[in-house]
Design a protein around this motif. Structure first.
Motif, PDB file in Angstrom:
ATOM      1  N   PRO A  63       0.806  -1.232   0.000  1.00 41.13           N
ATOM      2  CA  PRO A  63       0.000   0.000   0.000  1.00 41.13           C
ATOM      3  C   PRO A  63       0.834   1.275   0.000  1.00 41.13           C
ATOM      4  CG  PRO A  63      -0.013  -0.984   2.172  1.00 41.13           C
ATOM      5  CD  PRO A  63       0.664  -1.968   1.248  1.00 41.13           C
ATOM      6  N   PHE A  66       1.246   3.375  -3.207  1.00 38.48           N
ATOM      7  CA  PHE A  66       0.154   4.228  -3.659  1.00 38.48           C
ATOM      8  C   PHE A  66      -0.268   5.268  -2.626  1.00 38.48           C
ATOM      9  CE2 PHE A  66      -0.164   0.353  -6.112  1.00 38.48           C
ATOM     10  CZ  PHE A  66      -0.371   0.838  -7.393  1.00 38.48           C
ATOM     11  N   LEU A  96      -6.721  -5.783  -2.951  1.00 39.76           N
ATOM     12  CA  LEU A  96      -7.380  -4.922  -3.925  1.00 39.76           C
ATOM     13  C   LEU A  96      -8.707  -5.512  -4.371  1.00 39.76           C
ATOM     14  CD1 LEU A  96      -4.431  -3.939  -6.323  1.00 39.76           C
ATOM     15  CD2 LEU A  96      -5.245  -2.741  -4.274  1.00 39.76           C
ATOM     16  N   THR A 106      -9.851  -0.460  -6.115  1.00 41.44           N
ATOM     17  CA  THR A 106      -9.655   0.093  -4.778  1.00 41.44           C
ATOM     18  C   THR A 106      -8.796  -0.822  -3.917  1.00 41.44           C
ATOM     19  OG1 THR A 106     -11.708  -0.950  -3.987  1.00 41.44           O
ATOM     20  CG2 THR A 106     -11.857   1.339  -4.793  1.00 41.44           C
ATOM     21  N   ALA A 107      -8.186  -0.200  -2.899  1.00 37.50           N
ATOM     22  CA  ALA A 107      -7.378  -0.923  -1.918  1.00 37.50           C
ATOM     23  C   ALA A 107      -8.089  -0.877  -0.576  1.00 37.50           C
ATOM     24  CB  ALA A 107      -5.999  -0.287  -1.796  1.00 37.50           C
ATOM     25  N   ILE A 138      -6.880   3.435  -5.925  1.00 42.39           N
ATOM     26  CA  ILE A 138      -5.420   3.425  -6.033  1.00 42.39           C
ATOM     27  C   ILE A 138      -4.950   4.390  -7.115  1.00 42.39           C
ATOM     28  CG2 ILE A 138      -5.173   1.107  -5.102  1.00 42.39           C
ATOM     29  CD1 ILE A 138      -4.551   0.164  -7.967  1.00 42.39           C
TER      30      ILE A 138
END
Length: 146
Positions: A63, A66, A96, A106-107, A138
């Motif tokens: 993570p 990003f 993700l 999206t994360a 992201i």
């Protein structure tokens, strides 16, 4: 040993590459062993693949690639459960949710996957401080329609 996977077909894995989630992961309490499989021609994304259930494989990412300001504390119970002694032994991943188009991907920053590379113990940690959600774009500056 050979396992069947969601994205890679049949692959050969070795015991030292298995990550042990003693209590499973949220939503999948019976899934206690996973491996990280690289994606071809890609250094950023990987697959967290169950060693027992071929259909359970999550796309994961570091993570911090990003979200440079991503910051949280690992609670004492998790440190103890994973037997973490040094910060350098900790690896953090986000799961993700892949969308089409990719700009909608999206994360999950609310539930990072914490791994102790010293002993291959791992846990998906649920953060309850309200600072992070399960869906962070992201590609935050993408113009997403819909």
């Amino acid at each position: 040993m050979k396992i069947e996977t969601k994205y890679h077909g049949e692959v050969e894995i070795v015991n030292k590459d298995i990550w042990n989630f003693d209590k499973g992961i949220p939503g999948f309490p019976e899934e206690k062993q996973f491996v990280i499989l690289s994606l071809p021609d890609n250094d950023i994304y990987a697959i967290l693949q169950s060693t027992n259930t071929p259909t359970i494989g999550f796309v994961i990412v570091d993570p911090f690639l990003f979200f440079r300001d991503y910051d949280f504390e690992i609670d004492d119970a998790t440190v103890e459960q994973l037997m973490i002694e040094k910060e350098i032994d900790v690896q953090v991943y986000s799961i993700l949710t892949i969308q089409d188009p990719f700009e909608k991907t999206t994360a999950n920053l609310q539930a990072p996957v914490i791994m102790n590379s010293k002993n291959n113990k791992a846990k998906q940690l649920i953060l309850n401080d309200g600072k992070y959600q399960t869906k962070h774009l992201i590609v935050p500056h993408a113009k997403v329609k819909g």
